[in-house]
Design a protein around this motif. Structure first.
Motif, PDB file in Angstrom:
ATOM      1  N   ILE A   1      31.080 -40.340  11.230  1.00  0.00           N
ATOM      2  CA  ILE A   1      31.899 -39.217  10.640  1.00  0.00           C
ATOM      3  C   ILE A   1      31.682 -39.114   9.102  1.00  0.00           C
ATOM      4  CG2 ILE A   1      34.233 -38.502  10.205  1.00  0.00           C
ATOM      5  CD1 ILE A   1      35.203 -40.018  12.617  1.00  0.00           C
ATOM      6  N   HIS A   2      31.057 -37.859   8.658  1.00  0.00           N
ATOM      7  CA  HIS A   2      30.892 -37.787   7.334  1.00  0.00           C
ATOM      8  C   HIS A   2      31.839 -36.620   6.919  1.00  0.00           C
ATOM      9  CE1 HIS A   2      29.294 -37.507   3.581  1.00  0.00           C
ATOM     10  NE2 HIS A   2      28.810 -36.177   3.580  1.00  0.00           N
ATOM     11  N   VAL A   3      32.882 -36.750   5.927  1.00  0.00           N
ATOM     12  CA  VAL A   3      33.824 -35.895   5.570  1.00  0.00           C
ATOM     13  C   VAL A   3      33.189 -35.501   4.194  1.00  0.00           C
ATOM     14  CG1 VAL A   3      36.312 -35.522   4.666  1.00  0.00           C
ATOM     15  CG2 VAL A   3      35.790 -36.997   6.658  1.00  0.00           C
ATOM     16  N   MET A   4      33.245 -34.275   3.849  1.00  0.00           N
ATOM     17  CA  MET A   4      32.888 -33.835   2.564  1.00  0.00           C
ATOM     18  C   MET A   4      33.785 -32.805   2.000  1.00  0.00           C
ATOM     19  SD  MET A   4      29.523 -31.487   3.359  1.00  0.00           S
ATOM     20  CE  MET A   4      29.204 -31.268   1.527  1.00  0.00           C
ATOM     21  N   SER A   5      33.951 -32.489   0.690  1.00  0.00           N
ATOM     22  CA  SER A   5      34.857 -31.790   0.015  1.00  0.00           C
ATOM     23  C   SER A   5      33.696 -30.774  -0.893  1.00  0.00           C
ATOM     24  CB  SER A   5      35.756 -32.408  -1.046  1.00  0.00           C
ATOM     25  OG  SER A   5      34.930 -32.643  -2.072  1.00  0.00           O
ATOM     26  N   PHE A   6      34.087 -29.452  -0.876  1.00  0.00           N
ATOM     27  CA  PHE A   6      33.130 -28.372  -1.322  1.00  0.00           C
ATOM     28  C   PHE A   6      34.195 -27.335  -2.155  1.00  0.00           C
ATOM     29  CE2 PHE A   6      33.820 -26.605   2.872  1.00  0.00           C
ATOM     30  CZ  PHE A   6      33.796 -25.337   2.386  1.00  0.00           C
ATOM     31  N   GLY A   7      33.479 -26.463  -2.859  1.00  0.00           N
ATOM     32  CA  GLY A   7      34.142 -25.192  -3.415  1.00  0.00           C
ATOM     33  C   GLY A   7      33.343 -24.199  -2.614  1.00  0.00           C
ATOM     34  N   PHE A   8      34.229 -23.076  -2.246  1.00  0.00           N
ATOM     35  CA  PHE A   8      33.959 -22.021  -1.720  1.00  0.00           C
ATOM     36  C   PHE A   8      32.940 -21.128  -2.624  1.00  0.00           C
ATOM     37  CE2 PHE A   8      36.872 -22.846   1.724  1.00  0.00           C
ATOM     38  CZ  PHE A   8      36.271 -22.435   2.733  1.00  0.00           C
ATOM     39  N   LYS A   9      33.508 -21.210  -3.715  1.00  0.00           N
ATOM     40  CA  LYS A   9      32.543 -20.176  -4.718  1.00  0.00           C
ATOM     41  C   LYS A   9      31.186 -20.845  -5.122  1.00  0.00           C
ATOM     42  CE  LYS A   9      34.135 -22.376  -9.414  1.00  0.00           C
ATOM     43  NZ  LYS A   9      34.842 -22.081 -10.456  1.00  0.00           N
ATOM     44  N   HIS A  10      30.936 -22.050  -4.629  1.00  0.00           N
ATOM     45  CA  HIS A  10      29.566 -22.729  -4.553  1.00  0.00           C
ATOM     46  C   HIS A  10      28.761 -22.505  -3.264  1.00  0.00           C
ATOM     47  CE1 HIS A  10      30.821 -24.127  -8.482  1.00  0.00           C
ATOM     48  NE2 HIS A  10      31.827 -24.948  -7.908  1.00  0.00           N
ATOM     49  N   GLY A  11      29.419 -21.867  -2.313  1.00  0.00           N
ATOM     50  CA  GLY A  11      28.683 -21.861  -0.855  1.00  0.00           C
ATOM     51  C   GLY A  11      29.287 -22.791  -0.108  1.00  0.00           C
ATOM     52  N   ILE A  12      29.321 -22.429   1.271  1.00  0.00           N
ATOM     53  CA  ILE A  12      29.793 -23.218   2.190  1.00  0.00           C
ATOM     54  C   ILE A  12      28.315 -24.187   2.762  1.00  0.00           C
ATOM     55  CG2 ILE A  12      30.290 -23.145   4.955  1.00  0.00           C
ATOM     56  CD1 ILE A  12      31.631 -20.649   4.340  1.00  0.00           C
ATOM     57  N   PRO A  13      28.520 -25.354   2.682  1.00  0.00           N
ATOM     58  CA  PRO A  13      27.618 -26.194   3.200  1.00  0.00           C
ATOM     59  C   PRO A  13      26.993 -25.999   4.586  1.00  0.00           C
ATOM     60  CG  PRO A  13      29.702 -27.533   3.398  1.00  0.00           C
ATOM     61  CD  PRO A  13      30.020 -26.143   2.618  1.00  0.00           C
ATOM     62  N   THR A  14      25.765 -25.888   4.528  1.00  0.00           N
ATOM     63  CA  THR A  14      25.032 -25.467   5.742  1.00  0.00           C
ATOM     64  C   THR A  14      25.060 -26.719   6.821  1.00  0.00           C
ATOM     65  OG1 THR A  14      22.868 -26.287   5.153  1.00  0.00           O
ATOM     66  CG2 THR A  14      23.379 -23.868   4.782  1.00  0.00           C
ATOM     67  N   GLU A  15      25.299 -27.882   6.514  1.00  0.00           N
ATOM     68  CA  GLU A  15      25.168 -29.214   7.344  1.00  0.00           C
ATOM     69  C   GLU A  15      26.383 -29.296   8.132  1.00  0.00           C
ATOM     70  OE1 GLU A  15      25.807 -31.141   3.211  1.00  0.00           O
ATOM     71  OE2 GLU A  15      25.023 -29.313   4.147  1.00  0.00           O
ATOM     72  N   ALA A  16      27.628 -28.600   7.751  1.00  0.00           N
ATOM     73  CA  ALA A  16      28.809 -28.874   8.351  1.00  0.00           C
ATOM     74  C   ALA A  16      29.031 -28.276   9.606  1.00  0.00           C
ATOM     75  CB  ALA A  16      29.807 -28.079   7.544  1.00  0.00           C
TER      76      ALA A  16
ATOM     77  N   SER B   1      26.607 -37.859  18.302  1.00  0.00           N
ATOM     78  CA  SER B   1      26.792 -39.290  17.289  1.00  0.00           C
ATOM     79  C   SER B   1      27.271 -38.946  15.970  1.00  0.00           C
ATOM     80  CB  SER B   1      25.816 -40.153  17.631  1.00  0.00           C
ATOM     81  OG  SER B   1      24.424 -39.608  17.264  1.00  0.00           O
ATOM     82  N   GLN B   2      27.155 -38.064  15.560  1.00  0.00           N
ATOM     83  CA  GLN B   2      27.293 -37.543  14.008  1.00  0.00           C
ATOM     84  C   GLN B   2      28.029 -36.429  13.964  1.00  0.00           C
ATOM     85  OE1 GLN B   2      24.365 -38.361  11.064  1.00  0.00           O
ATOM     86  NE2 GLN B   2      24.600 -36.344  10.371  1.00  0.00           N
ATOM     87  N   ILE B   3      29.069 -36.165  13.106  1.00  0.00           N
ATOM     88  CA  ILE B   3      29.740 -34.921  12.898  1.00  0.00           C
ATOM     89  C   ILE B   3      30.243 -34.861  11.340  1.00  0.00           C
ATOM     90  CG2 ILE B   3      31.948 -35.845  13.491  1.00  0.00           C
ATOM     91  CD1 ILE B   3      32.537 -33.079  14.720  1.00  0.00           C
ATOM     92  N   VAL B   4      30.079 -33.822  11.044  1.00  0.00           N
ATOM     93  CA  VAL B   4      30.136 -33.363   9.304  1.00  0.00           C
ATOM     94  C   VAL B   4      31.568 -32.395   9.250  1.00  0.00           C
ATOM     95  CG1 VAL B   4      29.626 -32.561   7.152  1.00  0.00           C
ATOM     96  CG2 VAL B   4      28.036 -33.741   8.829  1.00  0.00           C
ATOM     97  N   PHE B   5      32.590 -33.000   8.654  1.00  0.00           N
ATOM     98  CA  PHE B   5      33.808 -32.099   8.536  1.00  0.00           C
ATOM     99  C   PHE B   5      33.971 -32.020   6.781  1.00  0.00           C
ATOM    100  CE2 PHE B   5      35.458 -35.223  12.027  1.00  0.00           C
ATOM    101  CZ  PHE B   5      35.600 -34.131  12.820  1.00  0.00           C
ATOM    102  N   ALA B   6      33.876 -30.558   6.799  1.00  0.00           N
ATOM    103  CA  ALA B   6      33.641 -29.967   5.367  1.00  0.00           C
ATOM    104  C   ALA B   6      34.845 -29.284   5.046  1.00  0.00           C
ATOM    105  CB  ALA B   6      32.476 -28.921   5.211  1.00  0.00           C
TER     106      ALA B   6
END
Length: 288
Positions: free
Chosen positions: A168-183, A245-250
């Protein structure tokens, strides 16, 4: 010192060894396909001093040999090197194997020997594999199970559960910088009160205690976190069941400095109690 594990994947052609070794690689094993039995102990000796290679999985089948006496000796000798060795034998009913060969149009390793008669080739293969089958720790008939069900079965017998299957990979991001493509899953928390508009918090981040306390001082923040946890706790086992076996929560807020960071850290803390392989990354935390 971490216990060293050796898993031997073997069995009849078409029974799912490629699926099995792919699963083993996903859950952190160092994997080798089509290992010649006579080279196994030399290979293990080379790796015995590397703690990073303490979990080994190899596929051994009739592609590399028709004499399995050496692999049985090698398995016994692996204990001398400190490995806990287990043999997983994958079997399949002949009529199912014939259907799979017809669908994939793959060639059985012994088809030429028997003039293309796959039934006879499978019978011969079973004969020469019989010593290994009789010494297997686990025999799995894959005739009536899917690839995902095979992964689940391997999870049960080799890992004792699914705690270390999911990454499990949790990431934070800012919408003004774009949505992460790996999410795999994007969660928008811009609905929460924004610490950016509090002067003393403006230049801090969600890693700072003051910002964290501010975000979770609001009932809507606490309720949102609880609802996210309920939903994601429900989803993760379903993802495993489907073979992931892997998931990214953004987790996204406006700039990726405050709310998303605090929520991502809270999710990481919660997930770490249930799963072994949990990481967090704050993509835009240094952007102003």
């Amino acid at each position: 010192m971490e216990n060293k594990e050796l898993v031997i994947i073997t069995g009849v052609s078409g029974a799912g060894k490629s699926t099995a070794i792919g699963f083993m690689e996903d859950v952190g094993y160092y994997c080798i396909d089509n290992m010649p039995p006579m080279l196994l102990n030399t290979f293990l000796e080379l790796l015995s001093t590397h703690e990073a290679r303490s979990k080994i999985a190899v596929v051994v089948d009739i592609r590399s040999t028709e004499n399995f006496d050496s692999i049985l000796e090698a398995i016994k000798d692996s204990e001398r090197l400190g490995y806990d060795a287990r043999v997983v034998y994958l079997d399949i009913k002949t009529h199912i194997a014939l259907k799979r060969y017809k669908l994939t149009r793959r060639k059985h390793p012994f088809s030429d020997r028997f003039n293309g008669d796959i039934t006879r080739a499978l019978e011969y293969e079973r004969t020469i594999l019989s010593p290994l089958r009789s010494n297997a720790d686990y025999v799995i008939d894959t005739s009536d199970i899917s690839g995902n069900q095979l992964r689940n079965r391997l999870t049960q017998i080799l890992l004792g559960g699914d705690r270390d299957v999911m990454n499990i990979h949790v990431m934070s991001f800012g919408f003004k910088h774009g949505i992460p493509t790996e999410a795999d899953f994007v969660i928008d928390v811009r609905c929460l009160p924004n610490p950016f508009w509090v002067e003393k918090l403006k230049n801090q981040t969600g890693l700072d205690e003051d910002v964290k306390n501010y975000v979770f001082s609001f009932e809507e923040s606490r309720l949102l976190l609880d609802k996210l946890i309920d939903m994601l706790d429900f989803l993760n086992p379903l993802y495993i069941k489907e073979g992931k076996s892997q998931i990214v929560f953004a987790i996204g807020c406006t700039g990726g400095n405050h709310r998303s960071v605090a929520i991502a850290e809270a999710l990481k803390e919660h997930f770490s109690k249930r799963w072994d392989n949990v990481t967090v990354n704050h993509r835009d935390i240094d952007r102003k």
